[in-house]
Design a protein around this motif. Structure first.
Motif, PDB file in Angstrom:
ATOM      1  N   HIS A  41     -51.044  -2.104  18.528  1.00 26.07           N
ATOM      2  CA  HIS A  41     -49.688  -1.570  18.372  1.00 26.07           C
ATOM      3  C   HIS A  41     -48.822  -2.251  19.414  1.00 26.07           C
ATOM      4  CE1 HIS A  41     -46.552   1.058  17.071  1.00 26.07           C
ATOM      5  NE2 HIS A  41     -46.228   1.240  18.346  1.00 26.07           N
ATOM      6  N   GLY A  42     -47.826  -2.995  18.968  1.00 24.29           N
ATOM      7  CA  GLY A  42     -47.054  -3.832  19.869  1.00 24.29           C
ATOM      8  C   GLY A  42     -45.651  -3.363  20.193  1.00 24.29           C
ATOM      9  N   VAL A  43     -45.288  -2.136  19.827  1.00 25.52           N
ATOM     10  CA  VAL A  43     -43.955  -1.622  20.132  1.00 25.52           C
ATOM     11  C   VAL A  43     -44.088  -0.652  21.310  1.00 25.52           C
ATOM     12  CG1 VAL A  43     -41.937  -0.404  19.260  1.00 25.52           C
ATOM     13  CG2 VAL A  43     -43.277  -1.868  17.729  1.00 25.52           C
ATOM     14  N   GLN A  45     -41.746   1.047  23.172  1.00 24.22           N
ATOM     15  CA  GLN A  45     -40.961   2.284  23.077  1.00 24.22           C
ATOM     16  C   GLN A  45     -41.154   2.922  21.710  1.00 24.22           C
ATOM     17  OE1 GLN A  45     -39.576   3.714  25.584  1.00 24.22           O
ATOM     18  NE2 GLN A  45     -39.799   2.027  27.019  1.00 24.22           N
ATOM     19  N   SER A  46     -42.334   3.492  21.495  1.00 24.33           N
ATOM     20  CA  SER A  46     -42.621   4.160  20.223  1.00 24.33           C
ATOM     21  C   SER A  46     -43.652   5.252  20.448  1.00 24.33           C
ATOM     22  CB  SER A  46     -43.137   3.158  19.191  1.00 24.33           C
ATOM     23  OG  SER A  46     -44.486   2.850  19.438  1.00 24.33           O
ATOM     24  N   ASN A  47     -43.768   6.127  19.456  1.00 26.45           N
ATOM     25  CA  ASN A  47     -44.715   7.236  19.580  1.00 26.45           C
ATOM     26  C   ASN A  47     -46.169   6.801  19.392  1.00 26.45           C
ATOM     27  OD1 ASN A  47     -44.658   6.742  16.829  1.00 26.45           O
ATOM     28  ND2 ASN A  47     -44.421   8.881  16.249  1.00 26.45           N
ATOM     29  N   GLN A  48     -46.405   5.529  19.055  1.00 24.94           N
ATOM     30  CA  GLN A  48     -47.777   5.051  18.908  1.00 24.94           C
ATOM     31  C   GLN A  48     -48.259   4.234  20.110  1.00 24.94           C
ATOM     32  OE1 GLN A  48     -49.218   3.580  15.114  1.00 24.94           O
ATOM     33  NE2 GLN A  48     -47.390   4.390  14.116  1.00 24.94           N
ATOM     34  N   ASN A  49     -47.359   3.976  21.066  1.00 25.18           N
ATOM     35  CA  ASN A  49     -47.790   3.263  22.260  1.00 25.18           C
ATOM     36  C   ASN A  49     -48.762   4.146  23.036  1.00 25.18           C
ATOM     37  OD1 ASN A  49     -47.551   0.848  23.892  1.00 25.18           O
ATOM     38  ND2 ASN A  49     -46.676   2.196  25.436  1.00 25.18           N
ATOM     39  N   SER A  50     -49.844   3.564  23.527  1.00 28.19           N
ATOM     40  CA  SER A  50     -50.917   4.272  24.237  1.00 28.19           C
ATOM     41  C   SER A  50     -51.651   5.264  23.333  1.00 28.19           C
ATOM     42  CB  SER A  50     -50.383   4.987  25.482  1.00 28.19           C
ATOM     43  OG  SER A  50     -49.883   4.052  26.403  1.00 28.19           O
ATOM     44  N   GLN A  51     -51.610   5.013  22.034  1.00 35.63           N
ATOM     45  CA  GLN A  51     -52.296   5.875  21.076  1.00 35.63           C
ATOM     46  C   GLN A  51     -53.340   5.113  20.262  1.00 35.63           C
ATOM     47  OE1 GLN A  51     -51.620   9.275  21.076  1.00 35.63           O
ATOM     48  NE2 GLN A  51     -50.381   8.631  22.816  1.00 35.63           N
ATOM     49  N   GLN A  52     -53.177   3.814  20.151  1.00 36.08           N
ATOM     50  CA  GLN A  52     -54.040   3.002  19.298  1.00 36.08           C
ATOM     51  C   GLN A  52     -55.111   2.290  20.136  1.00 36.08           C
ATOM     52  OE1 GLN A  52     -53.917   3.542  16.223  1.00 36.08           O
ATOM     53  NE2 GLN A  52     -51.893   4.439  15.976  1.00 36.08           N
ATOM     54  N   SER A  54     -55.485  -0.884  20.959  1.00 39.51           N
ATOM     55  CA  SER A  54     -54.938  -1.795  21.961  1.00 39.51           C
ATOM     56  C   SER A  54     -53.421  -1.853  21.854  1.00 39.51           C
ATOM     57  CB  SER A  54     -55.543  -3.192  21.820  1.00 39.51           C
ATOM     58  OG  SER A  54     -55.223  -3.747  20.559  1.00 39.51           O
ATOM     59  N   ASP A  55     -52.818  -2.245  22.962  1.00 42.65           N
ATOM     60  CA  ASP A  55     -51.367  -2.383  23.053  1.00 42.65           C
ATOM     61  C   ASP A  55     -51.079  -3.366  24.190  1.00 42.65           C
ATOM     62  OD1 ASP A  55     -51.534  -0.878  25.518  1.00 42.65           O
ATOM     63  OD2 ASP A  55     -51.415   0.963  24.358  1.00 42.65           O
ATOM     64  N   TRP A  56     -49.826  -3.507  24.556  1.00 41.47           N
ATOM     65  CA  TRP A  56     -49.477  -4.467  25.599  1.00 41.47           C
ATOM     66  C   TRP A  56     -50.142  -4.160  26.932  1.00 41.47           C
ATOM     67  CZ3 TRP A  56     -47.857  -8.963  24.330  1.00 41.47           C
ATOM     68  CH2 TRP A  56     -47.115  -9.145  23.168  1.00 41.47           C
ATOM     69  N   TYR A  57     -50.469  -2.902  27.168  1.00 40.95           N
ATOM     70  CA  TYR A  57     -51.083  -2.520  28.446  1.00 40.95           C
ATOM     71  C   TYR A  57     -52.584  -2.809  28.493  1.00 40.95           C
ATOM     72  CZ  TYR A  57     -46.486  -0.799  29.248  1.00 40.95           C
ATOM     73  OH  TYR A  57     -45.126  -0.749  29.399  1.00 40.95           O
TER      74      TYR A  57
END
Length: 187
Positions: A41-43, A45-52, A54-57
Motif C-alpha cells: 500500500h503506497g499511499v 495519508q490513507s486509512n490503509q497505511n500501516s494496515q497492509q 508492506s508500505d513505505w515504512y
C-alpha cells in the motif's frame, strides 16, 4: 559466523507468535479494518497505511534490521547469530507494541506527518518484524559498507518519494520541528 539453526528459527517463530498474541490482546485488528489484504500500500495519508503487508515504512524496518545486526556484532560478538536475531525480534516487537499504545498513537498524530494514524494492524506489525528480520539477515551476509550504502539509499529514496524516512520519523517523534512538519505536509 554460521547461519541460523533450526532451534533459532523455532525461537524466532515463537517470539513472533507471542508478539502477535500480545497485539491481539491489546485489541489491534488482525487485518486492515477495510477488510482487504494487500501486499503493498503506497499511499501514506490513507486509512490503509500501516494496515497492509508492506508500505513505505517497510524500508525503515529493513534498516532497523541493519542497525540491530551491527549492534549485536559490536555488543555481543561471540553470541550465535540466532541469539542476536532473537534479541532483535524482541526489541522490534517491544517497539511495535509501544507504537500501538494510545500514548504513541496520539504522539504520532500530534507531531508527525501521520495525521490520521490509528495504529497498525497485526498483519502490518508482524510484517514489520519480518522486514526487520530480512534486514538483519541481509546485513549478516553483506559487507558493512554495502549495508550502510543501502540504508542511505533507502533513506534518500523515501525522503524524496514521501517526504519521510526513519531519520525524520525519529526526529519528529522525539523533538518535532515545525518547519519539517510543514514541509512534509507539502507546504
Amino acid at each position: 559466523m554460521t547461519g541460523i539453526s533450526r532451534t533459532g528459527w523455532l525461537v524466532a517463530a515463537g517470539l513472533l507468535a507471542v508478539f502477535a498474541a500480545v497485539l491481539f490482546a491489546m485489541g489491534r485488528p488482525p487485518i486492515c479494518p477495510c477488510g482487504t489484504v494487500s501486499l503493498w500500500h503506497g499511499v501514506v495519508q490513507s486509512n490503509q497505511n500501516s494496515q497492509q503487508v508492506s508500505d513505505w515504512y517497510s524500508f525503515s524496518h529493513i534498516i532497523h534490521g541493519f542497525i540491530f545486526f551491527g549492534l549485536s556484532r559490536w555488543l555481543l560478538p561471540r553470541q550465535p547469530l540466532w541469539i542476536a536475531l532473537a534479541l532483535a525480534i524482541g526489541v522490534e516487537a517491544a517497539w511495535e507494541i509501544l507504537e500501538n499504545s494510545p500514548v504513541i498513537i496520539d504522539r504520532y498524530r500530534e507531531v508527525t506527518m501521520a495525521y490520521g494514524y490509528s495504529g497498525d494492524s497485526i498483519l502490518n506489525s508482524v510484517s514489520d518484524a519480518l522486514f526487520m528480520t530480512l534486514g538483519f539477515l541481509a546485513a549478516s551476509r553483506m559487507r558493512w559498507w554495502v549495508t550502510v550504502a543501502i540504508a542511505i539509499a533507502f533513506e534518500l529514496f523515501t525522503l524524496w518519494t514521501i517526504r519521510d524516512n526513519l531519520t525524520l520519523n525519529v526526529l519528529m517523534l522525539v523533538s518535532p520541528v515545525e518547519a519539517i512538519k510543514e514541509w512534509q505536509a507539502g507546504s
